[in-house]
Design a protein around this motif. Structure first.
Motif, PDB file in Angstrom:
ATOM      1  N   GLU A 105       0.864  -1.180   0.000  1.00 19.40           N
ATOM      2  CA  GLU A 105       0.000   0.000   0.000  1.00 19.40           C
ATOM      3  C   GLU A 105       0.897   1.225   0.000  1.00 19.40           C
ATOM      4  N   SER A 147      -1.821   1.531   7.151  1.00 18.47           N
ATOM      5  CA  SER A 147      -0.591   1.194   6.442  1.00 18.47           C
ATOM      6  C   SER A 147       0.562   2.074   6.934  1.00 18.47           C
ATOM      7  N   SER A 156      -7.066  -4.017   6.893  1.00 11.32           N
ATOM      8  CA  SER A 156      -8.249  -4.407   6.133  1.00 11.32           C
ATOM      9  C   SER A 156      -7.848  -5.302   4.959  1.00 11.32           C
ATOM     10  N   ARG A 157      -6.802  -4.896   4.254  1.00  8.91           N
ATOM     11  CA  ARG A 157      -6.350  -5.700   3.113  1.00  8.91           C
ATOM     12  C   ARG A 157      -5.743  -7.025   3.586  1.00  8.91           C
ATOM     13  N   ASP A 169      -4.310   4.611   3.051  1.00  9.66           N
ATOM     14  CA  ASP A 169      -4.631   3.787   4.207  1.00  9.66           C
ATOM     15  C   ASP A 169      -3.837   4.235   5.433  1.00  9.66           C
ATOM     16  N   ARG A 206      -8.600  -9.352   4.167  1.00 11.71           N
ATOM     17  CA  ARG A 206      -9.191  -9.813   2.897  1.00 11.71           C
ATOM     18  C   ARG A 206      -8.310 -10.880   2.234  1.00 11.71           C
TER      19      ARG A 206
END
Length: 190
Positions: free
Chosen positions: A119, A168, A175-176, A165, A179
């Motif tokens: 990110e 990040s 969140s990533r 983000d 996922r």
């Protein structure tokens, strides 16, 4: 032991994973963090994240292992953790009144499967006075932080704007991460 391992001793990354209520173990990964100067910042953070995760994944191949690395860049130059008050001051003066990029790379390994991603978040600082910089350095917060500041700490008062983000910048795009773990078939252990 949980079937998820964070390959980092970072208290910030630990707090972020706890925030999304994942059960995990921590096994710090000490690696040589040198890298080729030919790599772009996003390549550096993914390379180092994978290197950190690999050490632990090789020891625990049936587990999901998360490795991560964060760098701050200004005008194409990577700013690491300062090694002295003078270096911290130079970095903060460089960031003052301008924008910089924060890259966080993540490697999630599970057996032979690996997912690498990063990110990029743009952060803009207010114009900082010499006194603000000196007072901040006196707190000692800058010394274990890439770019000499912690957005989740006292350094938050320098941030005028952020695009991307926030988590990040703290050290892990949670969140990533969540996922990608689900995409990889991760099921939390009870």
């Amino acid at each position: 032991m949980s079937n998820l391992i964070l390959a980092s001793q970072s208290p910030r990354r630990k707090e972020l994973l706890e925030q999304i209520q994942l059960s995990f173990s921590i096994i710090g990964s000490s690696v040589d963090e040198t890298f080729s100067p030919d790599l772009m910042p996003h390549e550096v953070v993914m390379y180092l994240a994978k290197k950190k995760a690999m050490v632990i994944s090789n020891q625990h191949p049936s587990h999901y292992v998360i490795g991560s690395d964060t760098v701050v860049t200004k005008d194409g130059k990577i700013l690491g953790k300062p090694e002295s008050k003078e270096e911290a001051k130079d970095m903060l003066q460089m960031l003052s009144g301008s924008s910089h990029a924060v890259y966080t790379g993540v490697a999630i390994l599970h057996g032979e499967e690996e997912k690498l991603f990063y990110e990029k978040t743009d952060v803009t600082f207010w114009e900082l006075t010499s006194k603000e910089i000196d007072d901040y350095i006196a707190t000692e917060e800058p010394f274990d932080k890439a770019g000499s500041y912690g957005i989740q700490g006292i350094g938050a008062k320098f941030v005028k704007e952020i695009k991307g983000d926030y988590f990040s910048v703290v050290g892990l795009p949670i969140s990533r991460v969540n996922r990608v773990l689900l995409e990889m078939g991760y099921l939390p252990s009870e």
